[in-house]
Design a protein around this motif. Sequence first.
Motif, short mmCIF file in Angstrom:
data_model
loop_
_atom_site.label_atom_id
_atom_site.label_comp_id
_atom_site.label_asym_id
_atom_site.label_seq_id
_atom_site.Cartn_x
_atom_site.Cartn_y
_atom_site.Cartn_z
N GLN A 1 -4.66 -2.80 -8.56
CA GLN A 1 -4.31 -1.69 -8.55
C GLN A 1 -5.74 -1.18 -8.05
O GLN A 1 -6.57 -1.84 -8.61
N ARG B 1 0.33 -1.17 -0.12
CA ARG B 1 0.66 -0.23 0.12
C ARG B 1 1.07 0.94 0.23
O ARG B 1 1.66 1.22 1.19
N SER C 1 -0.34 8.04 -1.32
CA SER C 1 -0.76 8.25 -1.90
C SER C 1 -1.54 10.03 -1.92
O SER C 1 -2.47 9.82 -1.52
N ARG D 1 -0.48 9.60 -8.68
CA ARG D 1 -1.20 9.07 -9.43
C ARG D 1 -1.05 8.46 -11.19
O ARG D 1 -1.26 7.11 -11.66
N ASP E 1 -3.18 3.24 -2.56
CA ASP E 1 -3.39 2.70 -3.14
C ASP E 1 -2.80 1.04 -3.02
O ASP E 1 -1.59 1.47 -2.42
N TYR F 1 -7.26 1.58 -5.09
CA TYR F 1 -7.51 2.83 -4.37
C TYR F 1 -8.15 2.89 -3.86
O TYR F 1 -9.88 2.38 -3.30
#
Length: 184
Positions: free
Chosen positions: A139, A94, A97, A103, A153, A141
């Motif tokens: 992936q 993880r 982000s 991103r 993420d 989020y």
Amino acid sequence: MAGCKISSGVTAPGCSDRFSSPGINREDIWVFNHSEISAYTAGAQTGEVSAITFSPSYETGFIIATHKNSSQFLEELQVSEEAAPYYKQTFSARIISKDTDTRNAIENMVDVDLVLAFKQRNGKFRIIGQSGGVKLSEQTYDTGKTEGDAIGDTLVFSGVENGKAKFFFDTSETQTKTTLDSYL
């Protein structure tokens, strides 16, 4: 590679060996494009890489910062009668982000063969994706629902190799980190 006979064994660890701490450190994960690596220098021992040589077109590697206690590396031997044995490698983490750059970096990793280096809690560094690369295979989020939820993420990288993941530059933690940082 292994043959029909056992050619080496394992000795019991000493009391000072640091292998009992599971997991990956909450430190950086070093990420490189597989296509920009031209060679690996074998280390002093079998199963060890001491240096990476990059192709003339090499631009840069980058670092992924992870949340504490969120990373895991799995390696599974796959054997069948129809194909040669191989190792399935999966690394998940993880990541923090926090902005548009993060991103965009995630989107940039889609469908790209990568090589990852990371430090285990026992102080040893591993390198995965060496021969075929690993790809971002999942992936997710998550914003979380309440205070203290996991936010960010979660990335999963997967690949197959014909041998187990190697150790990288098995000297001191500081020197290994300095070497990896010099590739950026």
